[in-house]
Design a protein around this motif. Structure first.
Motif, PDB file in Angstrom:
ATOM      1  N   THR A   1       0.830  -1.207   0.000  1.00 38.52           N
ATOM      2  CA  THR A   1       0.000   0.000   0.000  1.00 38.52           C
ATOM      3  C   THR A   1       0.860   1.249   0.000  1.00 38.52           C
ATOM      4  N   ARG A   2       1.888   1.259   0.825  1.00 40.74           N
ATOM      5  CA  ARG A   2       2.780   2.431   0.854  1.00 40.74           C
ATOM      6  C   ARG A   2       3.531   2.585  -0.458  1.00 40.74           C
ATOM      7  N   ALA A   3       3.903   1.487  -1.089  1.00 40.93           N
ATOM      8  CA  ALA A   3       4.561   1.567  -2.404  1.00 40.93           C
ATOM      9  C   ALA A   3       3.611   2.181  -3.434  1.00 40.93           C
ATOM     10  N   GLU A   4       2.337   1.833  -3.363  1.00 39.47           N
ATOM     11  CA  GLU A   4       1.353   2.405  -4.286  1.00 39.47           C
ATOM     12  C   GLU A   4       1.227   3.912  -4.113  1.00 39.47           C
ATOM     13  N   LEU A   5       1.444   4.407  -2.909  1.00 39.10           N
ATOM     14  CA  LEU A   5       1.362   5.846  -2.662  1.00 39.10           C
ATOM     15  C   LEU A   5       2.410   6.629  -3.449  1.00 39.10           C
ATOM     16  N   LEU A   6       3.478   5.966  -3.863  1.00 40.34           N
ATOM     17  CA  LEU A   6       4.522   6.638  -4.640  1.00 40.34           C
ATOM     18  C   LEU A   6       4.013   7.135  -5.988  1.00 40.34           C
ATOM     19  N   ALA A   7       2.897   6.610  -6.466  1.00 41.93           N
ATOM     20  CA  ALA A   7       2.332   7.051  -7.737  1.00 41.93           C
ATOM     21  C   ALA A   7       1.653   8.410  -7.623  1.00 41.93           C
ATOM     22  N   LEU A   8       1.390   8.836  -6.398  1.00 41.18           N
ATOM     23  CA  LEU A   8       0.702  10.108  -6.169  1.00 41.18           C
ATOM     24  C   LEU A   8       1.691  11.262  -6.073  1.00 41.18           C
ATOM     25  N   PRO A   9       1.263  12.465  -6.462  1.00 41.38           N
ATOM     26  CA  PRO A   9       2.102  13.644  -6.214  1.00 41.38           C
ATOM     27  C   PRO A   9       2.355  13.792  -4.712  1.00 41.38           C
ATOM     28  N   TYR A  10       3.418  14.456  -4.364  1.00 45.04           N
ATOM     29  CA  TYR A  10       3.872  14.556  -2.969  1.00 45.04           C
ATOM     30  C   TYR A  10       2.750  14.941  -2.002  1.00 45.04           C
ATOM     31  N   ASP A  11       2.051  16.045  -2.270  1.00 45.53           N
ATOM     32  CA  ASP A  11       1.025  16.509  -1.330  1.00 45.53           C
ATOM     33  C   ASP A  11      -0.130  15.522  -1.209  1.00 45.53           C
ATOM     34  N   GLU A  12      -0.541  14.930  -2.327  1.00 43.28           N
ATOM     35  CA  GLU A  12      -1.616  13.932  -2.286  1.00 43.28           C
ATOM     36  C   GLU A  12      -1.165  12.675  -1.546  1.00 43.28           C
ATOM     37  N   ARG A  13       0.080  12.332  -1.708  1.00 44.07           N
ATOM     38  CA  ARG A  13       0.638  11.147  -1.037  1.00 44.07           C
ATOM     39  C   ARG A  13       0.486  11.260   0.471  1.00 44.07           C
ATOM     40  N   TRP A  14       0.834  12.434   1.005  1.00 42.27           N
ATOM     41  CA  TRP A  14       0.799  12.614   2.451  1.00 42.27           C
ATOM     42  C   TRP A  14      -0.586  12.958   2.979  1.00 42.27           C
ATOM     43  N   ALA A  15      -1.504  13.359   2.091  1.00 40.01           N
ATOM     44  CA  ALA A  15      -2.878  13.631   2.495  1.00 40.01           C
ATOM     45  C   ALA A  15      -3.762  12.388   2.351  1.00 40.01           C
ATOM     46  N   HIS A  16      -3.213  11.315   1.871  1.00 40.71           N
ATOM     47  CA  HIS A  16      -3.966  10.088   1.631  1.00 40.71           C
ATOM     48  C   HIS A  16      -4.529   9.539   2.943  1.00 40.71           C
ATOM     49  N   PRO A  17      -5.732   8.983   2.915  1.00 43.36           N
ATOM     50  CA  PRO A  17      -6.338   8.422   4.127  1.00 43.36           C
ATOM     51  C   PRO A  17      -5.526   7.296   4.773  1.00 43.36           C
ATOM     52  N   TYR A  18      -4.629   6.671   4.044  1.00 43.57           N
ATOM     53  CA  TYR A  18      -3.800   5.612   4.614  1.00 43.57           C
ATOM     54  C   TYR A  18      -3.149   6.060   5.917  1.00 43.57           C
ATOM     55  N   TRP A  19      -2.695   7.293   5.969  1.00 45.80           N
ATOM     56  CA  TRP A  19      -1.937   7.798   7.114  1.00 45.80           C
ATOM     57  C   TRP A  19      -2.802   8.042   8.333  1.00 45.80           C
ATOM     58  N   THR A  20      -4.112   8.088   8.178  1.00 39.57           N
ATOM     59  CA  THR A  20      -4.983   8.382   9.318  1.00 39.57           C
ATOM     60  C   THR A  20      -5.702   7.169   9.883  1.00 39.57           C
ATOM     61  N   LYS A  21      -5.489   6.004   9.272  1.00 36.05           N
ATOM     62  CA  LYS A  21      -6.128   4.801   9.801  1.00 36.05           C
ATOM     63  C   LYS A  21      -5.057   3.830  10.286  1.00 36.05           C
ATOM     64  N   PRO A  22      -5.328   3.114  11.323  1.00 37.68           N
ATOM     65  CA  PRO A  22      -4.333   2.156  11.837  1.00 37.68           C
ATOM     66  C   PRO A  22      -4.099   1.040  10.822  1.00 37.68           C
ATOM     67  N   SER A  23      -2.868   0.659  10.685  1.00 39.37           N
ATOM     68  CA  SER A  23      -2.502  -0.420   9.793  1.00 39.37           C
ATOM     69  C   SER A  23      -2.627  -1.752  10.510  1.00 39.37           C
ATOM     70  N   VAL A  24      -3.016  -2.767   9.773  1.00 36.86           N
ATOM     71  CA  VAL A  24      -3.127  -4.107  10.324  1.00 36.86           C
ATOM     72  C   VAL A  24      -1.759  -4.605  10.784  1.00 36.86           C
ATOM     73  N   THR A  25      -0.708  -4.169  10.078  1.00 37.05           N
ATOM     74  CA  THR A  25       0.620  -4.685  10.386  1.00 37.05           C
ATOM     75  C   THR A  25       1.393  -3.812  11.359  1.00 37.05           C
ATOM     76  N   ASN A  26       0.850  -2.668  11.736  1.00 32.82           N
ATOM     77  CA  ASN A  26       1.560  -1.801  12.686  1.00 32.82           C
ATOM     78  C   ASN A  26       1.138  -2.088  14.103  1.00 32.82           C
TER      79      ASN A  26
END
Length: 106
Positions: A81-106
């Protein structure tokens, strides 16, 4: 080594075959590179001079496009999932909802 000798990451990435051992190396490389790449920094600290920015951009593109399926097959869904975020522009990458939800593996 290939990137240092040829001053190009294309030869390295294009030759990355699909094989269980090679896929395990994909996991290690993406894990090693990802923090730098997510921040638009180069993970190629050995690369001095012209071409480093282009190589870093290619290293961002390759994991976003080619690595997620291989990472998921290696039971690394969060890394994929984090690798897929690399396809986004910088600001969109860091604004992505991924960063605000707990990860199953964290």
């Amino acid at each position: 080594m290939v990137t240092a000798i040829y001053r190009d990451v294309t030869a390295f990435l294009d030759g990355w075959i699909r094989h269980p051992t090679a896929d395990a190396h994909v996991v290690q490389c993406v894990r090693h590179w990802l923090d730098d790449l997510l921040s638009d920094a180069s993970p190629l600290s050995f690369w001095i001079g012209d071409g480093e920015d282009a190589a870093a951009a290619e290293l961002q593109s390759w994991p976003a496009t080619h690595a997620p399926a291989r990472l998921r097959a290696q039971d690394e869904p969060d890394l994929a999932t984090r690798a897929e975020l690399l396809a986004l522009p910088y600001d969109e990458r860091w604004a992505h909802p991924y960063w605000t939800k707990p990860s199953v593996t964290n």
